[in-house]
Design an enzyme around this catalytic site. Structure first.
Site, PDB file in Angstrom:
ATOM      1  CG  HIS A 139      -0.541  -8.645   0.488  1.00 27.42           C
ATOM      2  ND1 HIS A 139      -0.214  -7.311   0.556  1.00 27.42           N
ATOM      3  CD2 HIS A 139      -1.831  -8.659   0.097  1.00 27.42           C
ATOM      4  CE1 HIS A 139      -1.246  -6.564   0.223  1.00 27.42           C
ATOM      5  NE2 HIS A 139      -2.250  -7.369  -0.069  1.00 27.42           N
TER       6      HIS A 139
ATOM      7  CE1 TYR B 251      -2.957  -3.081   0.449  1.00 28.27           C
ATOM      8  CE2 TYR B 251      -3.628  -2.246   2.584  1.00 28.27           C
ATOM      9  CZ  TYR B 251      -3.735  -3.179   1.578  1.00 28.27           C
ATOM     10  OH  TYR B 251      -4.628  -4.208   1.709  1.00 28.27           O
TER      11      TYR B 251
END
Length: 529
Positions: A368, A308
């Site tokens: 992730h 991010y």
């Protein structure tokens, strides 16, 4: 004369036949499982059988070699070795094994049981023994048991009135006790974590407060208690635990949500808020302001990730809110993730996350996505848990196939799995599969995700339910998730939306409304992973 000889021969033959009939016929050899005999190259040995020098354990009566890792039942443990002398098993009254019969030394307790029995009896026994209940004093502990032959045999051993095992403290980080019988084993090199229960040398049960690395067979893990709480529960001296096989509520492993405290107790022993903020796509300033808006309005859960690009902004927002609003760090729960591109050097990735966030420790770290090296990356995260730099671990974008392959390879059970979930993609089979393992489910894209939010919020079914409760369609969807036992982290850079997304406890959806939303499922995924 010939007649007399014939009569004599007949009498002799009758005597021989009579003598043979009176002898017992040779017994059929019992199975290796019942005798406790080990085939060459396996991990157990028969009673009185000498173990080969490369083996890890001994049968009853075998001499203990100084370089070996296991003991015979009843053997004295050397002070420098890994466990303690065997203790007696007692039933619930302290008077013998659960069945009233102590297993013979060196006997292996198999999954079919010592006494065999008909298939119907075996099925009936399985019905009443499909869970192991572990207690200390009057306190029953929550345990995620492994599905393996060792646990099946332990259930058999703990059938009837159950067994009691005397434990002794060893090394300041584990409690060790003898089971008084040898169980099947599949030892593998294991790094333990607080709460892990393992089988050592085939006949000893070990409960860990901390980390150790050795060849064990995993039995399970105590959930809901951290290392300090485990130590407080078991103490630093001798203690006795009870094990009893009993029936299981199939939902017993699920982590219940507490709607009063708006939180859930994770299997790691830490409490996590059940609603919060996703920060995907937020730039630095928007992220800082959104984090502060969440914390100012009572939210305490924030999700970020290396990919991010805003871990530093999340950390800045947390630090500012702590100072400006007087919020203790312990009340805030921050999740971040390492990406598959970082799996080849996970230690550097973790250190980078710690540095960017700069909030002392990471409440939870996730992988992730699945990818090459994911198991080794997770094991590196396990080491950081042992050091106190990460508190809980989890996975993102793992489904049934991936979890089935991954979980047996790691030591710490993930506390959370984060997947895409919304009314058009409900994962109605995946969610219970995860929850029944004692793992909490969290959803990203709860409102449909990029390019799909308007359509989902405009759905007529959801709009009509929202009107009935005088709330927004977004609140209905988020409440629907919570009532399914799914943690929500809607993303937003709008302070008003952030405040609204936290206001989920002034209404409750009926069963009929929950069912109406469940019928909206299209199995329509809105992102590739």
């Amino acid at each position: 004369m010939k007649k007399k000889i014939s009569v004599l021969l007949t009498l002799v033959m009758l005597l021989v036949i009579t003598a043979c009939a009176g002898e017992a016929s040779p017994a059929e050899p019992e199975s290796d499982v019942k005798n406790g005999a080990a085939h060459s190259g396996e991990n157990g040995s028969g009673s009185g059988t000498t173990r080969e020098s490369q083996d890890n354990g001994f049968g009853s009566g075998a001499a203990r070699e100084s370089q070996d890792n296991g003991f015979a039942s009843g053997a004295m443990r050397e002070s420098q070795e890994h466990g303690f002398s065997s203790g007696a098993i007692q039933d619930s009254e302290g008077q013998g094994s659960g069945s009233g019969v102590m297993p013979e030394p060196g006997e292996t307790v198999g999954t079919e049981g010592k006494n065999g029995g008909s298939e119907d009896a075996a099925e009936e026994r399985a019905e009443t023994m499909n869970e192991l209940i572990l207690s200390i004093g009057d306190k029953t502990l929550s345990v995620d048991w492994e599905d393996n032959e060792s646990v099946a045999a332990l259930k058999e051993l703990a059938s009837g009135s159950g067994i009691r095992v005397d434990l002794s403290m060893y090394g300041g980080f584990e409690q060790v006790g003898s089971l008084g019988a040898s169980l099947p084993r599949e030892d593998r090199q294991t790094t333990t974590s607080p709460g892990d229960i393992v089988l050592y040398s085939g006949n000893q049960i070990v409960i860990f407060y901390g980390s150790n690395s050795w060849a064990y067979t995993r039995l399970g893990r105590i959930t809901g208690l951290n290392g300090k709480e485990l130590e407080d529960t078991f103490g630093n001296g001798d203690v006795t635990i009870s094990l009893k096989a009993g029936s299981r509520n199939q939902a017993s492993n699920r982590r219940p949500f507490d709607f009063e405290s708006k939180s859930v107790m994770l299997n790691s022993g830490y409490v996590m808020p059940i609603m919060g903020l996703g920060t995907y796509s937020l730039d630095h300033d928007s992220c800082v302001n959104s984090v502060k808006a969440l914390l100012q309005n009572g939210g305490r859960l924030i999700d970020t990730a290396y990919m991010y690009g805003n871990e530093d902004a999340v950390g800045e927002g947390v630090r500012q809110a702590m100072e400006e609003y007087g919020i203790p760090r312990e009340e805030i729960f921050v999740i971040t993730k390492i990406y598959p591109s970082q799996f080849d050097d996970p230690a550097t990735a973790i250190d980078m996350a710690l540095e960017k966030l700069d909030i002392g420790y990471i409440d939870m770290m996730l992988l992730h996505h699945p990818g090459t090296g994911d198991v080794e990356a997770y094991k590196t995260m396990e080491k950081y848990v042992g050091e106190g730099k990460i508190r809980s671990l989890g996975l993102s974008n793992w489904y049934v196939k991936e979890l089935t392959e991954f979980l047996p390879q790691v030591s710490i059970m993930p506390a959370l799995v984060q997947n895409e979930i919304h009314p058009y993609y409900q994962e109605q089979e995946v969610v219970p599969f995860i929850q029944e393992k004692g793992i909490v489910v969290q959803c990203w894209y709860p409102l449909g995700g990029r390019g799909h939010t308007s359509e989902l919020l405009g759905n007529e079914t959801i709009k009509s339910i929202a009107e009935a409760h005088a709330v927004s369609p977004a609140q209905v969807i988020l409440r629907w998730d919570l009532q399914r036992g799914i943690v929500v982290i809607p993303g937003s850079g709008n302070p008003e939306h952030i405040r609204e997304n936290l206001d989920l406890f002034g209404f409750e959806l009926t069963e009929e409304e929950m069912e109406r939303i469940s019928l909206l499922d299209r199995n329509e995924k809105h992102d590739w992973y």
